[in-house]
Write an enzyme that holds these catalytic residues in place. Structure first.
Site, PDB file in Angstrom:
ATOM      1  N   LYS A  59      45.283  60.332  46.837  1.00 19.45           N
ATOM      2  CA  LYS A  59      44.420  59.744  45.813  1.00 19.45           C
ATOM      3  C   LYS A  59      43.272  60.699  45.498  1.00 19.45           C
ATOM      4  CE  LYS A  59      41.934  55.344  45.085  1.00 19.45           C
ATOM      5  NZ  LYS A  59      41.708  53.997  45.696  1.00 19.45           N
ATOM      6  N   SER A 133      42.972  50.443  42.981  1.00 23.03           N
ATOM      7  CA  SER A 133      42.589  51.648  42.285  1.00 23.03           C
ATOM      8  C   SER A 133      43.526  52.814  42.612  1.00 23.03           C
ATOM      9  CB  SER A 133      41.139  52.029  42.647  1.00 23.03           C
ATOM     10  OG  SER A 133      40.995  52.215  44.044  1.00 23.03           O
ATOM     11  N   SER A 157      43.041  47.821  47.150  1.00 24.06           N
ATOM     12  CA  SER A 157      43.641  48.939  46.422  1.00 24.06           C
ATOM     13  C   SER A 157      44.798  49.608  47.155  1.00 24.06           C
ATOM     14  CB  SER A 157      42.565  49.992  46.109  1.00 24.06           C
ATOM     15  OG  SER A 157      41.584  49.447  45.264  1.00 24.06           O
TER      16      SER A 157
END
Length: 557
Positions: A59, A133, A157
């Site tokens: 990420k 996210s 997330s």
């Protein structure tokens, strides 16, 4: 399969899927090819690299050496001095990073649309959100580009994107995986998470990411022997779910019951009330602490590259009074006490991961409302200091449906064991290099396979020693006309997804077909293309691969 071949297939897959919004930075293929060749050389030299050739994405708020960390905001970019510990530990075990992935900016959101790099579309339906996210990481796994991907989880997330894309998401106990080298969202709540297509792969990765926790191990209640004890929610407390989702949840409940678990209903109120506090209360002020001064400065300079929804959430958090935080902390303490009392001696709480799966258009029309709904079941987990695992639990109208199991801190392994009961299991017969103690057996183990029994085939096969690396036999069906023999075999149980992965990586001349066992049953097993038998020694009289190996080497290897 070699690491080089894995990398080549991954870049071909990237081109074929045409999802540029997944990536913030994708490493040049030539650079990754060279790293893969080095991994293959190290393995050939005898080095133990348990994740050799596994492809990894991180990420975009997690440091990766050689790539900028942006947290989804180009103006925030910095060049890290090295990998975050979570990344470094996976690379040390042989994993290869392809790049950094798109996210809801500053890890603020559960939708996957709040990014200047574009909305990350769902892996199954491009008209729907991927979940955030950690959106890019989840979809990169779901599309088969990478084996593993790192996300973060403050409000869900590491779980909501897993549910929406039909993969596994592990959210460990806070502190098990260091958050060093991670741009914080809410530093006191953040966790580094891992996505994978199978539960065993996710568990294996998490094991290498984990370090001894700096926290004192709590006195967990002594578990008395017996079946798993699972708490579930009453239907009326789940709130409004998407069409078909209530039935899918009940099917997961029934599956755990059929597996021998004891189920009971709890009061979900303290969980849902705490979930609402994460964004509606004072705890969101920690997001301003993380990046608020940067956001304020960027706004004064014109706000280029700032997502307006994210900027609004963070700047509003600046003005929350301190007394509200203390009041919310007191209320949270009360809610946590009530929640843990509701859990009681339950090993886990089973919930839908999310109440529904909105479209991109629905989120665009109501970005705050849609996001708030998605966190109904996930927001309270870190506030209550709990562990969680999200796993697929079927399909509804062609889209994945997912559930999660939540339990006390440091019960991560227990949750994974319970979650495995929800995964479809298949059987496979192995007769050569995948047998227990043989060179390829770790491949089975890494996919979550468990030995069911040792048996023999029906006497309708002949066995040959092939010229392969590593050495392996070829099993060929000859029927009853050409005398065959009983050949030693092991039957293993493994997740259905694991069998698919095994088949995808099966090299010629091996094939997968039905193998008849001595009891008359048939299970999938490894067979051999007849063309590979030219010049191969017939070793049928030994009665099995291990007996043949013992005949040529006392060690049997």
């Amino acid at each position: 399969m070699s690491a080089v071949t894995r990398v080549q297939r991954a870049y071909a897959r990237i081109e074929a899927t045409d999802r540029p919004e997944l990536w913030i930075d994708l490493r040049p293929q030539a650079e990754v090819d060279q790293e893969a060749r080095t991994i293959d050389e190290r393995v050939a030299a005898g080095e133990h690299l348990p994740l050799a050739g596994k492809l990894l994405a991180a990420k975009g708020n997690i440091d990766v050496a050689g790539l900028k960390t942006t947290a989804g905001c180009p103006a925030y970019a910095y060049t890290p001095e090295g990998d975050a510990p979570a990344v470094a530990r996976l690379r040390a075990a042989g994993a290869i990073v392809l790049g950094t992935t798109n996210l809801d900016q500053f890890a603020t959101g559960l939708v996957g649309t709040r990014s200047p790099h574009g909305a990350v579309r769902n892996a199954y339906d491009p008209a729907r959100i991927s979940g955030g996210s950690s959106s890019g990481s989840a979809v990169a796994v779901a599309l088969g580009i990478v084996d593993l991907a790192l996300g973060t989880d403050t409000a869900g997330s590491g779980r909501v994107p897993a549910a929406f894309n039909g993969i596994v998401g592990l959210k460990p106990t806070r502190g098990l995986v260091p958050t060093t080298g991670v741009v914080p969202a809410c530093a006191s709540l953040d966790c580094v998470t891992v996505f994978a297509r199978t539960l065993p792969e996710a568990e294996q990765a998490l094991a290498y990411m984990t370090s001894p926790s700096g926290r004192d191990l709590p006195a967990l209640p002594q578990r008395t022997p017996g079946p798993w004890r699972i708490a579930v929610a009453a239907p009326e407390q789940l709130g409004e779910l998407d069409k078909g989702w209530a039935a899918a949840y009940e099917a997961a409940v029934a599956q755990l019951t059929a597996a021998g678990s004891e189920l009971r209903t709890l009061d979900l109120t303290p969980f849902t009330e705490a979930a609402a506090m994460l964004y509606e209360g004072a705890f969101v002020a920690e997001r301003y602490t993380a990046v608020g001064s940067f956001v304020d400065k960027l706004i004064t300079e014109g706000g280029e590259g700032l997502d307006p929804t994210v900027a609004g959430i963070i700047t509003r958090a600046r003005d929350i009074p301190a007394h509200q935080l203390y009041a919310d902390q007191d209320r949270l303490t009360d809610l946590r006490t009530r929640a843990l009392a509701e859990l009681g001696n339950a090993d886990a709480l089973l919930l839908p991961t999310a109440p529904g799966h909105p479209t991109l258009a629905e989120v665009a029309a109501d970005p705050l409302g849609a996001n708030a709904r998605l966190g109904r079941f996930t927001n309270s987990t870190n506030l209550f200091d709990l562990a969680a695992v999200a796993v697929p639990a079927g399909m509804v109208d062609g889209l994945p449906f997912g559930v999660m199991l939540i339990g006390p801190a440091f019960t991560d392994e227990r949750l994974a064991r319970i979650a495995s009961l929800l995964q479809p299991q298949l059987r496979i017969a192995v007769l050569g290099a995948h047998l227990s103690g043989q060179p390829l057996n770790p491949q089975l183990l890494s996919l979550g396979a468990e030995l069911e029994r040792t048996t023999t085939t029906a006497p309708v096969y002949r066995l040959h020693a092939l010229s392969t690396t590593p050495p392996k036999p070829g099993l060929v069906h000859v029927g009853t006309e050409d005398p065959g023999a009983d050949i030693e075999a092991e039957v293993w149980r493994l997740p259905a997804e694991g069998l698919g992965r095994l088949l995808a990586e099966l090299p010629r001349p091996m094939t997968l077909g039905r193998v008849e066992l001595t009891d008359g049953s048939h299970v999938p097993g490894f067979l051999c293309e007849p063309s590979a038998l030219e010049g191969a020694e017939d070793i049928t009289t030994h009665g099995g691969w291990r007996a043949y190996l013992r005949s040529i080497s006392p060690s049997g290897v």
